[in-house]
Design an enzyme around this catalytic site. Structure first.
Site, short mmCIF file in Angstrom:
data_model
loop_
_atom_site.label_atom_id
_atom_site.label_comp_id
_atom_site.label_asym_id
_atom_site.label_seq_id
_atom_site.Cartn_x
_atom_site.Cartn_y
_atom_site.Cartn_z
N ASP A 191 -10.35 6.45 3.51
CA ASP A 191 -10.07 5.46 2.63
C ASP A 191 -9.03 5.65 1.72
O ASP A 191 -8.96 6.72 0.86
CB ASP A 191 -11.71 5.35 1.77
N HIS A 192 -7.96 4.88 1.96
CA HIS A 192 -6.69 5.43 1.35
C HIS A 192 -6.67 5.48 -0.21
O HIS A 192 -5.95 6.31 -0.65
CB HIS A 192 -5.61 4.70 2.01
N HIS B 70 -12.87 0.67 -1.13
CA HIS B 70 -12.06 1.25 -2.12
C HIS B 70 -12.67 1.31 -3.47
O HIS B 70 -12.60 2.55 -4.20
CB HIS B 70 -10.76 0.64 -2.35
C1 BG6 Z 1 -6.16 -2.64 2.23
C2 BG6 Z 1 -6.70 -4.02 2.09
O1 BG6 Z 1 -7.04 -1.77 2.58
O2 BG6 Z 1 -5.80 -2.19 0.69
C3 BG6 Z 1 -5.48 -4.82 1.73
O3 BG6 Z 1 -6.97 -4.27 3.66
C4 BG6 Z 1 -4.99 -4.62 0.64
O4 BG6 Z 1 -5.84 -6.15 1.84
C5 BG6 Z 1 -4.70 -3.10 0.34
O5 BG6 Z 1 -3.78 -5.30 0.24
C6 BG6 Z 1 -4.30 -2.52 -1.10
O6 BG6 Z 1 -3.90 -1.15 -0.98
P1 BG6 Z 1 -2.67 -0.66 -1.92
O7 BG6 Z 1 -2.74 0.68 -1.66
O8 BG6 Z 1 -1.41 -1.49 -1.90
O9 BG6 Z 1 -3.31 -0.85 -3.26
#
Ligand code: BG6
Length: 512
Positions: free
Chosen positions: A186-187, A249
């Site tokens: 989960d980044h 997230h």
């Molecule tokens: C992803 C979603 O997991 O996270 C995207 O699938 C979203 O829809 C993105 O835009 C947002 O990531 P970050 O790191 O740009 O906030």
């Protein structure tokens, strides 16, 4: 710095977008800081008939295009990609996995790896199960205790589509890999600022006495994006904001904000505490979904004289689609720390700006002495944790305006990461890839946590799908979502925080 064991990173979907934009550039950043293992190789896996030379050329191009932190040196890049290889594999063809096994044996012997492999599934979720099954049928998941060699599996969200499918996927994975071998990425947990919430809470004594229902009135977690679905209509139309951002997230962020202090900072202890938060979530009854969840979808609008198409006009989105591009929910955590404190969580696309933050709203003083002189009487004390952009923290409180009388003004004590000298903030993928190589799963989502989060959102998903009375409210692209999202606050007499009032994204950084 601890160096990871030698290993081969096997990337399924190696020529796809995630690999090009995130994985390979992050590996390159790890490489130039000297964090990759002594002996390391990447084996790209995909359906296309690429040669290894062509694969190396493509990966070199993506490093040049997507690495942000420093200019890329040609010799360094060549040295980095020289141990990259490619093999064409159809995920559902078991014969192809015999080839894959033999390729891995060849590379292992050539680079003296010692049997440590990470399988990274950067592919659509529909292919997870056949890949995992086929890896299992070749015994490619087996670890060897006498040589201490290991095998790990990284999978990308979505981990399922709803509770039922998530459980099915989990069962299929567990048939082949054991839980400690599975790394669910989960980044958001890899973001420096999200990890800093843990440090902020557990390295500083001063906030702990305040961090509970006695002093906190409510908590807001917002993930606003100014972009639309950016050509990902096919995936997004089947997912929606609740599945795409909230179930994973934002709920993970909530876990970090709400957890108890772990007994130590190891993966089991930390994740034992976050899972307790998810297991304490108050269930939303089916017939009360409208009181706890609001959804919206962006409609066409004109921003700075440019026509911004509505969601239904986007490519690969069904005509008349009811998929939400905005979701807001109210959550209660039924435990001693948080009893009665609402957590308001929202995520949306085509909002006025890009901002992700946690706002802790403290309770007002029991009696406000200066009310006649100040309109800002309520909600003076807030702690804003800005996850991105303009990463930092701000503590807001009231101060006297100099001069006659006692007029109160809201001021802010803030810290910005950009103020730190020479401190490079690693990207989320860089941190998480390195952690997996080191065998540290602290910042990866555990199966029981994922299951508990699905369990919580499932009634909302079901009602949204099956109950035609639950509206999808339109909101013009470039606004803060449907007005109806404010109704979630009715009993609490507050409203959403608008980090940047009426701003349509134009590169202006939202103040903390
Ligand atoms: C992803 C979603 O997991 O996270 C995207 O699938 C979203 O829809 C993105 O835009 C947002 O990531 P970050 O790191 O740009 O906030």
């Amino acid at each position: 710095m601890e160096k990871p064991d030698n290993c081969i990173l096997v990337i399924f979907g190696a020529s796809g977008d995630l690999s090009k934009r995130k994985l390979i550039p992050s590996l390159f950043d790890l490489y130039r800081q000297g964090f990759l293992p002594e002996k390391f190789s990447v084996l790209g896996v995909g359906r296309s008939k690429l040669t290894s030379t062509k694969f190396r050329d493509r990966m070199a191009e993506s490093v040049e295009q997507f690495t942000e932190s420093e200019p890329v040196k040609k010799e360094q890049l060549q040295a980095f990609i020289k141990s990259f290889h490619f093999i064409s594999v159809d995920p559902s063809n078991s014969e192809d996995f015999i080839k894959l096994k033999s390729k891995l044996e060849t590379l292992d012997a050539r680079y003296k790896i010692g049997g440590n492999y990470i399988y990274y599934l950067a592919v659509p979720p529909s292919t997870y199960q056949p890949i995992i099954q086929n890896l299992g049928s070749q015994g490619l998941q087996k670890e060897n205790s006498s040589t201490a060699s290991w095998k790990r599996l990284i999978i990308e969200k979505p981990f399922g589509y709803d509770l039922e499918s998530a459980l099915k996927l989990m069962k299929a994975m567990k048939k082949v890999f054991s839980e400690p071998q599975i790394y669910r990425i989960d980044h958001y947990l890899g973001k420096e600022t999200v990890q800093n919430i843990l440090v902020f809470r557990f390295a500083n004594g001063i906030f702990e006495p305040l961090w509970n229902r006695n002093y906190i009135h409510h908590v807001e977690i917002t993930a606003a994006e100014s972009i639309g679905v950016e050509g990902r209509g096919e995936y997004y139309d089947g997912a929606g904001a609740l599945r795409d951002m909230v179930q994973n997230h934002l709920m993970q962020i909530m876990g970090v904000v709400a957890m108890e202090s772990p007994s130590s900072f190891d993966s089991t202890a930390v994740r034992n505490e976050t899972v307790k938060v998810f297991q304490s979530l108050r269930e939303i009854p089916h017939d009360k979904v409208s009181k706890f969840a609001v959804r919206g979808q962006y409609t066409t609008s004109v921003i700075k004289k440019e026509i911004i198409p509505g969601y239904r006009e986007e490519k690969n989105v069904a005509e008349g689609s009811r998929t939400e591009t905005f979701a807001a929910i109210k959550v209660f955590i039924d435990n001693w720390r948080w009893g009665g404190v609402p957590f308001y969580i929202r995520a949306g696309k085509r909002l006025p700006t890009r901002v992700t933050e946690v706002a802790i709203h403290f309770k007002p003083t029991p009696h406000f002495l200066f009310a006649q002189d100040s309109k800002e009487a309520d909600g003076l004390n807030q702690l804003i944790i800005r996850i991105q952009p303009n990463e930092g923290l701000a503590l807001k409180f009231g101060l006297k305006v100099p001069g006659q009388g006692f007029k109160v003004q809201n001021v802010s004590m803030d810290f910005h990461y950009s103020g730190l000298a020479n401190t490079r903030v690693a990207s989320a993928y860089e941190r998480l890839l390195l952690d997996c190589m080191l065998g540290d799963s602290t910042l990866y989502a555990r199966g029981d946590a994922v299951e508990a989060c699905w369990k919580f959102v499932d009634p909302i998903l079901q009602e949204w799908q099956n109950n035609p009375d639950l509206k999808v409210y339109g909101y013009p692209a470039g606004t803060w979502g449907p007005r109806e999202a404010n109704e979630l606050f009715l009993e609490h007499g507050v409203e959403w925080r608008y980090p940047c009032k009426n701003l349509v994204d134009d590169g202006v950084v939202c103040e903390l």
